[in-house]
Scaffold this active site. Structure first.
Site, PDB file in Angstrom:
ATOM      1  N   ASP A  62       0.633  -1.229  -0.043  1.00 31.48           N
ATOM      2  CA  ASP A  62       0.088  -0.100  -0.281  1.00 31.48           C
ATOM      3  C   ASP A  62       0.924   1.210  -0.020  1.00 31.48           C
ATOM      4  OD1 ASP A  62      -1.481  -2.060   0.912  1.00 31.48           O
ATOM      5  OD2 ASP A  62      -2.992  -0.883   1.836  1.00 31.48           O
ATOM      6  N   HIS A  64      -0.990   4.651  -0.574  1.00 25.97           N
ATOM      7  CA  HIS A  64      -1.752   5.714   0.021  1.00 25.97           C
ATOM      8  C   HIS A  64      -1.745   7.042  -0.203  1.00 25.97           C
ATOM      9  CE1 HIS A  64      -4.994   2.789   1.349  1.00 25.97           C
ATOM     10  NE2 HIS A  64      -4.062   2.186   1.920  1.00 25.97           N
ATOM     11  N   ASP A  90      -3.908  -0.182  -3.680  1.00 28.97           N
ATOM     12  CA  ASP A  90      -4.384   0.884  -2.667  1.00 28.97           C
ATOM     13  C   ASP A  90      -3.196   2.329  -2.801  1.00 28.97           C
ATOM     14  OD1 ASP A  90      -6.227  -0.600  -1.591  1.00 28.97           O
ATOM     15  OD2 ASP A  90      -5.609  -0.562   0.618  1.00 28.97           O
ATOM     16  N   ASP A  93      -6.096   7.601  -1.591  1.00 28.85           N
ATOM     17  CA  ASP A  93      -6.777   7.667  -0.329  1.00 28.85           C
ATOM     18  C   ASP A  93      -5.802   7.777   1.042  1.00 28.85           C
ATOM     19  OD1 ASP A  93      -9.285   7.791  -1.411  1.00 28.85           O
ATOM     20  OD2 ASP A  93      -9.666   5.411  -0.801  1.00 28.85           O
ATOM     21  N   ARG A  94      -6.017   8.623   1.926  1.00 24.84           N
ATOM     22  CA  ARG A  94      -5.351   8.815   3.088  1.00 24.84           C
ATOM     23  C   ARG A  94      -4.387   9.809   2.829  1.00 24.84           C
ATOM     24  NH1 ARG A  94      -8.642   6.349   6.776  1.00 24.84           N
ATOM     25  NH2 ARG A  94      -8.712   4.030   6.485  1.00 24.84           N
ATOM     26  N   ASN A 122      -8.575  -2.632  -2.578  1.00 23.45           N
ATOM     27  CA  ASN A 122      -9.862  -2.195  -2.208  1.00 23.45           C
ATOM     28  C   ASN A 122     -10.185  -1.044  -2.301  1.00 23.45           C
ATOM     29  OD1 ASN A 122      -8.070  -2.240  -0.017  1.00 23.45           O
ATOM     30  ND2 ASN A 122      -9.759  -1.690   1.217  1.00 23.45           N
ATOM     31  N   HIS A 123      -9.161  -0.200  -2.405  1.00 27.54           N
ATOM     32  CA  HIS A 123      -9.160   1.352  -2.380  1.00 27.54           C
ATOM     33  C   HIS A 123      -9.125   1.965  -3.673  1.00 27.54           C
ATOM     34  CE1 HIS A 123      -9.066   3.277   1.638  1.00 27.54           C
ATOM     35  NE2 HIS A 123      -8.499   1.932   2.051  1.00 27.54           N
ATOM     36  N   HIS A 173      -3.780  -8.314  -3.602  1.00 27.37           N
ATOM     37  CA  HIS A 173      -4.001  -7.245  -2.744  1.00 27.37           C
ATOM     38  C   HIS A 173      -4.285  -7.718  -1.152  1.00 27.37           C
ATOM     39  CE1 HIS A 173      -4.235  -3.407  -0.908  1.00 27.37           C
ATOM     40  NE2 HIS A 173      -5.548  -3.868  -0.288  1.00 27.37           N
ATOM     41  N   ARG A 221     -13.740  -6.295   9.130  1.00 29.84           N
ATOM     42  CA  ARG A 221     -13.937  -5.251   7.994  1.00 29.84           C
ATOM     43  C   ARG A 221     -15.293  -4.898   7.653  1.00 29.84           C
ATOM     44  NH1 ARG A 221      -8.637  -3.638   5.984  1.00 29.84           N
ATOM     45  NH2 ARG A 221      -6.977  -5.123   6.301  1.00 29.84           N
ATOM     46  N   HIS A 248      -2.393  -4.661   2.198  1.00 31.38           N
ATOM     47  CA  HIS A 248      -3.561  -4.536   2.779  1.00 31.38           C
ATOM     48  C   HIS A 248      -3.696  -4.332   4.285  1.00 31.38           C
ATOM     49  CE1 HIS A 248      -7.933  -4.661   2.746  1.00 31.38           C
ATOM     50  NE2 HIS A 248      -8.066  -5.949   3.347  1.00 31.38           N
TER      51      HIS A 248
END
Length: 346
Positions: A62, A64, A90, A93-94, A122-123, A173, A221, A248
């Site tokens: 990840d 991010h 991923d 985001d973040r 998943n992002h 992932h 989750r 992940h």
């Protein structure tokens, strides 16, 4: 309507220079990102759900939106195109620089298609990016327009779901699915869509290993599953594999190994969310010539090496200067102030 493509490698090199050759990365225009995304979608149409790759190769977990830490990865792992990279998802985001991060990865994939490989996390989802930063960052950086978000999330629908390395290692992932016993079932999935709520595709990007269980268990989750040692060993046995490599999950030391290296998590976002203080790593695989019957205690298999690193100086600067996630600064009265309660789990 026909959308033209970037006319030459010179155009791609110019885009790369905008992102790499300045003290701060320069935003690519919305029109340029539209062209880049159109070209990448065309290229990914020919890419199977499960890519076939060979070592030597370096795996990245990840990111991010931590753009400067991505540049640190290239310094540590080796520059492109001299190093082959598999990114495990991923990308956005973040972090403060999701737009610049995904722009760079798209440009690198187009410029060096046989050296840069991207899979879906998943992002890489419209729903998740609407809630965890990327959408808001695009609005802030492009004058309230969401067009760049639309172009990029359309590309996400085209990303493959995993890779087989040297015919013996499966990389994805998240993890395994109770709906999938054979790799061929992943190859048959229709991936060109938003990530569904359940099924093989959802489980591949959401599931996690759990050393305390043997079988499958519902994930806290709210998507995917926890999977245990019996599941892991059976999946490898039935598919003639020796290992699952995945991302992940935040790892304080940059990586975690389960079941004597049978399953390994690599995490590549140091000081996650500018406050977790964790290390990060990339996993370098030089070869897959090893004896699977070895009883030696191990965290990874022979020919594999974790290169662990700390956050870049710019990451620290963003923290000190109070830059927040979602591409905006926090200040009283802002419509974009982020929540003080951060859900790191997703």
């Amino acid at each position: 309507m026909t959308v033209p493509v970037m006319s030459s490698l010179t155009d791609l090199d110019h885009c790369l220079s905008q992102l790499l050759d300045h003290s701060s990365p320069q935003l690519l225009s919305s029109h340029v990102i539209q062209l880049l995304c159109h070209q990448l979608k065309s290229a990914l149409l020919e890419t199977p759900n499960v890519m076939t790759l060979q070592s030597p190769i370096t795996l990245v977990g990840d990111i991010h939106g931590q753009y400067h830490d991505l540049l640190e990865i290239f310094r540590i792992g080796g520059p492109t195109p001299h190093t082959t990279y598999l990114f495990l998802g991923d990308y956005v985001d973040r972090g403060y620089y999701s737009v610049e991060t995904i722009s760079l990865l798209i440009c690198l994939k187009l410029r060096y298609p046989d050296r840069i490989f991207l899979i879906r996390g998943n992002h890489e989802s419209r729903t998740i990016t609407t809630n965890y930063g990327f959408y808001t960052e695009v609005l802030n950086k492009y004058g309230g327009s969401s067009a760049v978000w639309s172009y990029v999330t359309d590309v996400f629908d085209y990303l493959p779901l995993g890779a087989i390395i040297d015919g013996r290692i499966f990389a994805t992932h998240g993890g395994l699915s109770p709906s999938c016993q054979q790799i061929d079932q992943i190859r048959a999935v229709d991936r060109f869509k938003e990530i569904p709520h359940d099924g093989i595709m959802a489980d591949l990007v959401w599931s996690d290993p759990d050393p305390e269980i043997l079988d499958f268990k519902l994930s806290p989750r709210g998507a995917g599953y926890l999977f245990g040692s019996d599941v892991m060993h059976k999946f490898c046995h039935d598919n003639s594999l020796v290992q699952l490599l995945r991302a992940h999950q935040l790892c304080n030391e940059g990586y975690v190994s389960y079941w004597r290296g049978k399953c390994v998590t690599v995490w590549s976002a140091p000081n996650y969310c500018y406050r977790c203080g964790n290390k990060a790593s990339v996993l370098e695989i030089s070869h897959s010539n090893f004896d699977t019957g070895s009883t030696e205690k191990r965290e990874v298999l022979p020919g594999q090496f974790f290169n662990v690193f700390e956050a870049s100086p710019q990451n620290d600067e963003d923290t000190v200067n109070g830059k927040s996630m979602n591409g905006v600064n926090e200040f009283d009265g802002s419509a974009y102030i982020r929540s003080k309660e951060i859900d790191y789990f997703l």
